[in-house]
Design a protein around this motif. Structure first.
Motif, PDB file in Angstrom:
ATOM      1  N   THR A   1      49.566  36.972 -12.586  1.00  2.69           N
ATOM      2  CA  THR A   1      48.579  37.565 -11.820  1.00  2.69           C
ATOM      3  C   THR A   1      49.185  39.409 -11.172  1.00  2.69           C
ATOM      4  OG1 THR A   1      48.429  36.819  -9.994  1.00  2.69           O
ATOM      5  CG2 THR A   1      46.681  36.050 -11.174  1.00  2.69           C
ATOM      6  N   GLN A   2      50.420  38.876 -11.687  1.00  2.30           N
ATOM      7  CA  GLN A   2      51.251  40.534 -11.164  1.00  2.30           C
ATOM      8  C   GLN A   2      51.848  41.160 -12.160  1.00  2.30           C
ATOM      9  OE1 GLN A   2      53.956  38.300  -8.184  1.00  2.30           O
ATOM     10  NE2 GLN A   2      52.578  38.528  -6.990  1.00  2.30           N
ATOM     11  N   ILE A   3      52.069  40.437 -13.297  1.00  2.00           N
ATOM     12  CA  ILE A   3      52.763  40.673 -15.115  1.00  2.00           C
ATOM     13  C   ILE A   3      51.827  40.760 -15.599  1.00  2.00           C
ATOM     14  CG2 ILE A   3      54.678  40.813 -16.010  1.00  2.00           C
ATOM     15  CD1 ILE A   3      55.984  39.176 -13.992  1.00  2.00           C
ATOM     16  N   PRO A   4      51.478  41.802 -16.519  1.00  2.00           N
ATOM     17  CA  PRO A   4      50.237  41.328 -17.927  1.00  2.00           C
ATOM     18  C   PRO A   4      51.010  40.815 -18.888  1.00  2.00           C
ATOM     19  CG  PRO A   4      51.337  44.230 -17.947  1.00  2.00           C
ATOM     20  CD  PRO A   4      51.941  43.365 -16.772  1.00  2.00           C
ATOM     21  N   PHE A   5      50.519  39.839 -19.210  1.00  3.61           N
ATOM     22  CA  PHE A   5      51.687  38.668 -20.316  1.00  3.61           C
ATOM     23  C   PHE A   5      50.661  39.136 -21.638  1.00  3.61           C
ATOM     24  CE2 PHE A   5      54.033  37.243 -16.681  1.00  3.61           C
ATOM     25  CZ  PHE A   5      55.269  37.455 -16.961  1.00  3.61           C
ATOM     26  N   ASP A   6      51.128  38.447 -22.235  1.00  2.05           N
ATOM     27  CA  ASP A   6      50.412  38.384 -23.724  1.00  2.05           C
ATOM     28  C   ASP A   6      49.919  37.258 -23.848  1.00  2.05           C
ATOM     29  OD1 ASP A   6      50.655  41.579 -24.676  1.00  2.05           O
ATOM     30  OD2 ASP A   6      53.113  40.659 -24.477  1.00  2.05           O
ATOM     31  N   LEU A   7      50.728  36.017 -23.117  1.00  2.00           N
ATOM     32  CA  LEU A   7      50.045  34.990 -23.630  1.00  2.00           C
ATOM     33  C   LEU A   7      50.478  33.997 -22.774  1.00  2.00           C
ATOM     34  CD1 LEU A   7      49.519  32.638 -25.982  1.00  2.00           C
ATOM     35  CD2 LEU A   7      51.896  32.641 -26.400  1.00  2.00           C
ATOM     36  N   ILE A   8      50.359  33.239 -21.947  1.00  2.00           N
ATOM     37  CA  ILE A   8      50.674  32.126 -20.946  1.00  2.00           C
ATOM     38  C   ILE A   8      50.849  30.466 -21.298  1.00  2.00           C
ATOM     39  CG2 ILE A   8      49.874  31.496 -18.895  1.00  2.00           C
ATOM     40  CD1 ILE A   8      48.694  34.185 -18.701  1.00  2.00           C
ATOM     41  N   ILE A   9      51.602  30.079 -21.891  1.00  2.00           N
ATOM     42  CA  ILE A   9      51.654  29.042 -22.013  1.00  2.00           C
ATOM     43  C   ILE A   9      51.910  27.776 -20.720  1.00  2.00           C
ATOM     44  CG2 ILE A   9      53.318  27.014 -23.022  1.00  2.00           C
ATOM     45  CD1 ILE A   9      54.892  29.598 -24.937  1.00  2.00           C
ATOM     46  N   LEU A  10      50.475  26.976 -20.413  1.00  2.00           N
ATOM     47  CA  LEU A  10      50.471  26.304 -19.281  1.00  2.00           C
ATOM     48  C   LEU A  10      50.760  24.699 -19.363  1.00  2.00           C
ATOM     49  CD1 LEU A  10      50.062  26.920 -16.248  1.00  2.00           C
ATOM     50  CD2 LEU A  10      47.618  27.288 -17.219  1.00  2.00           C
ATOM     51  N   ASP A  11      51.453  23.849 -18.798  1.00  2.00           N
ATOM     52  CA  ASP A  11      51.473  22.436 -18.713  1.00  2.00           C
ATOM     53  C   ASP A  11      50.572  22.649 -17.560  1.00  2.00           C
ATOM     54  OD1 ASP A  11      53.352  19.969 -19.379  1.00  2.00           O
ATOM     55  OD2 ASP A  11      53.841  20.495 -17.613  1.00  2.00           O
ATOM     56  N   VAL A  12      49.953  21.482 -18.137  1.00  2.00           N
ATOM     57  CA  VAL A  12      48.748  20.410 -17.456  1.00  2.00           C
ATOM     58  C   VAL A  12      49.575  20.411 -16.493  1.00  2.00           C
ATOM     59  CG1 VAL A  12      46.810  17.937 -17.036  1.00  2.00           C
ATOM     60  CG2 VAL A  12      47.538  19.519 -19.466  1.00  2.00           C
ATOM     61  N   MET A  13      50.488  19.196 -16.583  1.00  2.00           N
ATOM     62  CA  MET A  13      51.228  17.973 -15.147  1.00  2.00           C
ATOM     63  C   MET A  13      52.043  18.886 -14.930  1.00  2.00           C
ATOM     64  SD  MET A  13      49.359  15.526 -15.293  1.00  2.00           S
ATOM     65  CE  MET A  13      50.724  13.835 -14.164  1.00  2.00           C
ATOM     66  N   LEU A  14      52.003  20.146 -13.226  1.00  2.00           N
ATOM     67  CA  LEU A  14      52.774  20.199 -12.683  1.00  2.00           C
ATOM     68  C   LEU A  14      52.565  20.477 -10.908  1.00  2.00           C
ATOM     69  CD1 LEU A  14      51.360  24.124 -13.964  1.00  2.00           C
ATOM     70  CD2 LEU A  14      53.690  22.814 -14.314  1.00  2.00           C
ATOM     71  N   PRO A  15      53.765  20.739 -10.316  1.00  2.00           N
ATOM     72  CA  PRO A  15      53.807  20.237  -8.852  1.00  2.00           C
ATOM     73  C   PRO A  15      52.863  21.489  -7.884  1.00  2.00           C
ATOM     74  CG  PRO A  15      56.360  21.056  -9.491  1.00  2.00           C
ATOM     75  CD  PRO A  15      55.205  20.535 -10.823  1.00  2.00           C
ATOM     76  N   HIS A  16      52.264  20.808  -6.882  1.00  2.00           N
ATOM     77  CA  HIS A  16      51.263  21.885  -6.053  1.00  2.00           C
ATOM     78  C   HIS A  16      50.529  22.245  -6.673  1.00  2.00           C
ATOM     79  CE1 HIS A  16      55.074  21.935  -4.091  1.00  2.00           C
ATOM     80  NE2 HIS A  16      55.908  23.025  -4.661  1.00  2.00           N
ATOM     81  N   LYS A  17      50.142  22.943  -7.636  1.00  2.00           N
ATOM     82  CA  LYS A  17      48.425  22.886  -8.825  1.00  2.00           C
ATOM     83  C   LYS A  17      48.678  21.994 -10.205  1.00  2.00           C
ATOM     84  CE  LYS A  17      46.394  26.879  -8.302  1.00  2.00           C
ATOM     85  NZ  LYS A  17      45.788  28.394  -7.564  1.00  2.00           N
ATOM     86  N   SER A  18      47.481  22.317 -10.215  1.00  2.00           N
ATOM     87  CA  SER A  18      47.877  21.613 -11.850  1.00  2.00           C
ATOM     88  C   SER A  18      47.317  23.122 -12.554  1.00  2.00           C
ATOM     89  CB  SER A  18      46.913  20.421 -11.989  1.00  2.00           C
ATOM     90  OG  SER A  18      45.680  21.017 -12.540  1.00  2.00           O
ATOM     91  N   GLY A  19      47.758  22.745 -14.193  1.00  2.00           N
ATOM     92  CA  GLY A  19      47.521  23.958 -15.265  1.00  2.00           C
ATOM     93  C   GLY A  19      46.454  23.486 -15.005  1.00  2.00           C
ATOM     94  N   PHE A  20      45.060  22.638 -14.824  1.00  2.00           N
ATOM     95  CA  PHE A  20      43.749  23.204 -15.396  1.00  2.00           C
ATOM     96  C   PHE A  20      44.045  24.223 -14.076  1.00  2.00           C
ATOM     97  CE2 PHE A  20      43.985  19.024 -17.189  1.00  2.00           C
ATOM     98  CZ  PHE A  20      42.949  19.397 -18.130  1.00  2.00           C
TER      99      PHE A  20
END
Ligand code: CA
Length: 228
Positions: free
Chosen positions: A43-62
Motif C-alpha cells: 500500500t505504500q509503494i506502487p508495484f506492477d505485480l505482487i507475488i503472495l504466498d498463502v501460508m504466512l505468519p501473522h496474516k495469511s496471503g488471503f
C-alpha cells in the motif's frame, strides 16, 4: 520500463532464490517476510505485480489479498498455493487474486506467469490516480463510484467490477469466458449469457445510445472490447 515486483514469502531460502531469479530477469524486487509487512509495502509503494504466498505468519496471503483489494489497489496478484489445496485456488481468485501457482513450483513456470500477468497488467496511471475518465463518465476506482456529468450512476457491485476489468484491459478483446472467470470467479463452463446481461446493463448506464455503443464494443464471435 523495469517492472516493480513485490514478493511476500516467509521462507527465507525461497525469498532469496525467487528474488534473485526475478532480478536476473530484469525486474526490480522488494521482499516482505510476513503478511503485515507485505500489506504495508503493497500500500505504500506502487508495484506492477505482487507475488503472495498463502501460508504466512501473522496474516495469511488471503487476508493480505483481500485487504489490498479493499484498499482499492488493482495491482495484479499472483498467489502461491499449497499443492492439492484446490479450494485455495478458488478462494484466492474470488477475493481478487489474478492467478495462482502451486507449490512446489517450477521456476520457469513461475516466470512465465509473472510475465503473462505483467503483459496484461493495467497501466500505472490508473493504479496511481485510482480514477479513469472516458466520454463524460468519471470512474473512481478507489471510491468504487462512477459518475456522469457529476451525477452518480447506480451501478451494482458486479457491474462496477466488470467496468473496472474493462478499464484495466482497455483496448483488448476479452472473451465472455475470460470475463466470467475474472469478474465472477466462475469457471468457463458457467453461463456466458451472464456476461451479456451485465454488459447490456452497463451500456444502458454508460452509453449515450446503448444500441450503438461507442465504448463497450462487441467483437463478433470473440467477446467484448472497451475502447475509451
Ligand atoms: Ca509460506
Amino acid at each position: 520500463m523495469r517492472a516493480n515486483v513485490l514478493f511476500v514469502e516467509d521462507e527465507e531460502a525461497l525469498r532469496m532464490t525467487v528474488g534473485d531469479r526475478l532480478r536476473n530477469e530484469g525486474y526490480a524486487v522488494e521482499c516482505a517476510a510476513d503478511g503485515d509487512a507485505g500489506f504495508e509495502k503493497a500500500t505504500q509503494i506502487p508495484f506492477d505485480l505482487i507475488i503472495l504466498d498463502v501460508m504466512l505468519p501473522h496474516k495469511s496471503g488471503f487476508d493480505v489479498c483481500r485487504d489490498i483489494r479493499q484498499a482499492g489497489l488493482i495491482t495484479p496478484i499472483l498467489m502461491l498455493t499449497a499443492r492439492g489445496q484446490t479450494s485455495d485456488k478458488v478462494s484466492g481468485l474470488k477475493i481478487g487474486a489474478d492467478d495462482y501457482v502451486t507449490k512446489p513450483f517450477n521456476m520457469l513456470e513461475l516466470m512465465a506467469r509473472v510475465e503473462a500477468l505483467l503483459r496484461r497488467a493495467p497501466s500505472r496511471p490508473v493504479a496511481q490516480t485510482g480514477t479513469f475518465d472516458f466520454g463524460s463518465i468519471h470512474v473512481d476506482l478507489v471510491g468504487t463510484e462512477a459518475t456522469h456529468d457529476g451525477e452518480v450512476l447506480n451501478l451494482s457491485a458486479r457491474e462496477f467490477q466488470l467496468l473496472r476489468y474493462f478499464i484495466e484491459h482497455r483496448g483488448a478483446t476479452l472473451s465472455r469466458e475470460e470475463l466470467l472467470k475474472q469478474v465472477w470467479g466462475y469457471s468457463a463452463d458457467m453461463y456466458t449469457r451472464t456476461v451479456d446481461v451485465h454488459v447490456a446493463s452497463l451500456r444502458q448506464k454508460l452509453e449515450e445510445d446503448p444500441k450503438q455503443p461507442k465504448f463497450i464494443l462487441t467483437v463478433q464471435g470473440l467477446g467484448y472490447k472497451f475502447k475509451p
